[in-house]
Enzyme design. Structure first.
Site, PDB file in Angstrom:
ATOM      1  N   SER A 101     -30.408 -12.623 -11.728  1.00 26.31           N
ATOM      2  CA  SER A 101     -30.371 -13.662 -12.752  1.00 26.31           C
ATOM      3  C   SER A 101     -31.546 -14.603 -12.543  1.00 26.31           C
ATOM      4  O   SER A 101     -32.219 -14.561 -11.507  1.00 26.31           O
ATOM      5  CB  SER A 101     -29.064 -14.448 -12.667  1.00 26.31           C
ATOM      6  N   ASP A 102     -31.825 -15.448 -13.506  1.00 24.71           N
ATOM      7  CA  ASP A 102     -32.712 -16.573 -13.260  1.00 24.71           C
ATOM      8  C   ASP A 102     -31.867 -17.687 -12.633  1.00 24.71           C
ATOM      9  O   ASP A 102     -30.645 -17.557 -12.485  1.00 24.71           O
ATOM     10  CB  ASP A 102     -33.378 -17.028 -14.557  1.00 24.71           C
ATOM     11  N   TRP A 103     -32.509 -18.769 -12.270  1.00 24.68           N
ATOM     12  CA  TRP A 103     -31.828 -19.861 -11.556  1.00 24.68           C
ATOM     13  C   TRP A 103     -30.620 -20.345 -12.361  1.00 24.68           C
ATOM     14  O   TRP A 103     -30.769 -20.920 -13.442  1.00 24.68           O
ATOM     15  CB  TRP A 103     -32.804 -21.003 -11.310  1.00 24.68           C
ATOM     16  N   SER A 104     -29.438 -20.057 -11.869  1.00 25.91           N
ATOM     17  CA  SER A 104     -28.180 -20.504 -12.465  1.00 25.91           C
ATOM     18  C   SER A 104     -27.997 -20.031 -13.908  1.00 25.91           C
ATOM     19  O   SER A 104     -27.221 -20.613 -14.654  1.00 25.91           O
ATOM     20  CB  SER A 104     -28.089 -22.041 -12.416  1.00 25.91           C
TER      21      SER A 104
END
Length: 754
Positions: free
Chosen positions: A289-292
């Site tokens: 995933s990307d950050w969060s």
């Protein structure tokens, strides 16, 4: 020939993105994809020993907090698969020791960091590297970044970003390779090869992470994290090809994008993450995933809570949750409830473990402290300087004012003339700015301090300081020529730094007008993170050098270009707009039913003119049509003549090839480089086709008077595109072909596909 009367030649969906395949004359060869069976036995043996908690732990990526006791305990318990942002080699070794020696199964961590265009030795931003049109430059920059970052334990970088980016308002255009899928494909592959090398298991490599999958560059209104609406044929023809090229090149990891596509967040999109990426393309790397970004499906309105977001992402095929706490909090419960199967969890874990084996972490998890911190090697600085030199684009050179003679008194002015931080651009978390050489420093070295008058005027790009400007203008009057170094600070581009006004910020436009009013020749160096609206700069400058934030060695590179020690060879990887409001702006647009002609500008319309008096074609009353400077444009201190295009045949079959050749001559007095660009237009299609599409390029260097013939091989499959039902087809019909130095030049040659 009317294509509607002839059947299309259709291709299967597997390998469907060959339509933007690299032309052999210009593409860098892709690295061999990793052996998919090499580590299967080890992965399965390890997976069979793991508890469900340990499996979920491998899917959990957390940001670094040093050797905090709670973090060490998490690692010992097998609750962490990857650590972000630890760059102290002793700390990295301590964390790895917990994972390898003190946990039950001894599974090493992957240490990750955003290393985007250099770790310590900073290269031009990716958009600047794209302006080199030189895959070897891009590959070398990534190799140096991998060597520097891996020397402190970083073995995974979140780069390259191959989002096709056509909206200059979007801050992350700085991190892209520009507006064209073919150019982004070739340079993305080069960057993957540079990071990963010939053998990813060697300790001086990093796993590349190709991002953001997919369509992020189409964010609505050029606003970060925004929604996108992309019909699948357009997605396959424009946005997916660079990702396919990087997957084929063996990219170890991919990253999901923040955006939704047609209402579906990419973190939950099984069609993208499983049907296309895994099943069609056969890619078996790690998807993070990307950050969060898993968590962010809640405000997107797709998930009511974090538990549902974890369920959606895991079932879609997101292998690792970056700092989102969704998997570690909810996956075990979801398995117990039957909403996520343990077989699905096993599939995600396999991708993580396989990547760790490929990185050689099970055999060599630790940093070699005696050889750590390999920064700023002389060869690395030389490579960064060369990259910056080749990235600079000469847009204007009235009366051949450049290169500047060495006996002139030069006023060096403007907010970016001595900006050690800002000339490095966005995404430089590990910058040591004192190692940066600025334009002012390099000009003093080049011409001698007695010939340089330093007059900043503005201390940063957004400043408005009339008194300081007046003082700088007064000092500039003492010079023979003015070098105005203007543009954007680093913070004005990059993630979440989007703009609607693409002109010079602060008091720079007024300062430039005052400098022009001195009567002295003005050379403007535009240092920026995006395509800008530069009408004021064009009007008030004798020469313009457009430089996307050039990095550590930007100063010496610019001084070499200004002095003529180096001849500019950069070409634009994006269009420069006539007006900010033209966005999105790109060369390969559709033609419309009434293409622009007979343009009447707003100031030329008579009073009470009739509604149809301006001609009823597709243009803006206040900006006309098209770019101020087109995609692919770039001048030199010498001149090049492109001869007529010669085709090996005037028609080819649906599975055939032809070659296109053009003789190029250096008709000037200096050695120089030009980028020969191959463009094609499909004149009639089942779906309307772009006015031009880049299919190949070659950068060549010629001595004065030297001639060289460039030859491109064009396959019929290079002309394929996706129809409304998503099938890939080469349609019989008539085509035009150009070999030219930019997307707006050249005379076409016609051919047909039977």
């Amino acid at each position: 020939m009317n294509k509607k009367l002839f059947p299309a030649i259709a291709f299967g969906l597997l390998g469907a993105l060959l339509a933007v395949g690299a032309v052999s004359a210009c593409s860098s060869s892709a690295a061999e994809a990793p052996d998919k069976s090499r580590y299967d036995v080890q992965v399965e043996e390890l997976l069979a020993k793991m508890t469900l908690d340990e499996k979920i732990g491998q899917l959990n990526q957390l940001t670094g907090v040093g050797c905090a006791p709670d973090r060490l305990e998490e690692i010992r318990n097998g609750a962490v698969g990857s650590i972000l942002n630890e760059i102290d080699p002793d700390t990295v070794n301590a964390l790895q020791r917990e994972a390898v020696e003190n946990s039950r199964l001894g599974i090493p961590l992957i240490i990750a960091r955003d290393v985007i265009h250099g770790f310590k030795t900073i290269f031009p931003i990716p958009l600047g590297q794209a302006a080199t049109w030189n895959p070897a430059i891009v590959e070398e920059g990534a190799r140096i970044a991998a060597d520097e970052a891996s020397s402190v334990g970083v073995r995974w970088t979140f780069s390259p970003m191959v989002d096709v980016s056509r909206d200059a308002r979007w801050g992350r255009i700085a991190e892209s390779f520009g507006e064209d899928p073919h150019l982004a494909s070739v340079l993305g592959v080069a960057m993957v090869k540079g990071y990963q090398g010939e053998d990813l298991a060697k300790p001086n490599t990093m796993a590349a992470c190709v991002k953001h999958f997919v369509g992020y560059g189409a964010s609505e209104a050029g606003k970060d994290y925004n929604t996108t609406w992309i019909p699948e044929p357009h997605l396959r023809d424009v946005y997916l090809p660079p990702f396919k090229a990087c997957a084929d090149a063996g990219a170890a990891t991919f990253m999901c994008s923040f955006n939704d596509i047609n209402g579906m967040p990419t973190n939950a999109d099984r069609h993208l993450l499983r049907d296309i990426l895994r099943d069609e393309w056969g890619w078996d790397g790690l998807m993070c995933s990307d950050w969060s970004s898993i968590q962010q499906m809640i405000p997107q309105g797709y998930s009511p809570d974090l538990k549902h977001a974890a369920e959606a992402a895991a079932n879609a095929g997101v292998d690792m949750d970056m700092q989102g706490f969704a998997y570690i909090a909810h996956l075990k419960e979801l398995v117990q409830e039957g909403k996520v199967s343990e077989k699905t969890i096993d599939g995600l874990v396999r991708n993580v473990l396989r990547t760790k084996f490929r990185l050689g972490l099970f055999d060599n998890p630790y940093v070699d402290i005696p050889t750590s911190r390999r920064f700023f090697a002389p060869a690395s600085l030389e490579a960064a300087r060369k990259a910056a030199e080749e990235s600079a684009v000469l847009l204007k050179n009235a009366n051949s004012i450049l290169p500047l003679r060495d006996n002139l008194k030069i006023a060096v002015t403007g907010p970016l003339m001595d900006a050690k931080h800002d000339q490095n651009g966005t995404w430089v978390f590990d910058l040591e700015k004192d190692s940066t050489v600025t334009v002012l420093e390099a000009m003093r070295e080049m011409y001698g301090p007695d010939r340089i008058i330093a007059a900043p005027g503005l201390s940063f790009s957004r400043e408005k300081n009339p008194a300081a400007v007046a003082a700088a203008v007064a000092k500039a009057r003492q010079a023979d020529v003015i070098l105005f170094v203007c543009g954007e600070e680093a913070v004005l581009s990059g993630e979440a730094h989007c703009r609607t006004d693409l002109t010079l910020p602060g008091g720079q436009k007024d300062m430039l007008r005052q400098l022009r009013a001195t009567g002295k020749p003005v050379v403007s160096v535009v240092m920026t993170g995006r395509p800008m609206e530069i009408n004021d700069i064009v009007e008030n400058s004798d020469a313009i050098l457009y430089v996307f934030h050039p990095g550590t060695m930007g100063g010496p590179a610019i001084a070499n270009l200004i002095s003529g020690k180096v001849n500019p060879s950069g070409h634009l990887p994006v269009c420069l707009p006539r007006a900010s409001a033209q966005q999105p702006l790109y060369y390969s647009h559709k033609n419309t039913g009434r293409p622009a002609e007979g343009i009447t500008y707003i100031d030329d319309i008579p009073l009470e003119a009739g509604q149809t008096s301006t001609g009823c074609t597709s243009f803006y009353l206040d900006a006309g049509d098209g770019a101020l400077y087109p995609f692919g444009f770039g001048l030199s201190y010498t001149d090049f003549s492109y001869g007529p295009v010669v085709l090996s045949a005037d028609r080819m079959g649906a599975d055939g090839t032809l070659t296109a050749s053009c003789e190029i001559e250096n008709t000037g007095k200096l050695k120089g480089a030009t980028v020969a660009q191959l463009y094609v237009r499909d004149l009639v299609g089942t779906l309307c086709r772009p006015v031009k599409e880049l299919k190949g390029f070659e950068k060549i260097t010629l001595e004065p008077g030297e001639k060289r013939t460039v030859t491109f091989t064009l396959r019929a499959s290079d002309l394929a595109y996706h129809l409304a039902d998503n099938t890939l087809a080469v349609e019989p019909g008539d085509f035009r072909l150009w070999i030219a130095p930019d997307s707006a030049s050249g005379d076409p040659k016609e051919f047909a596909v039977d």
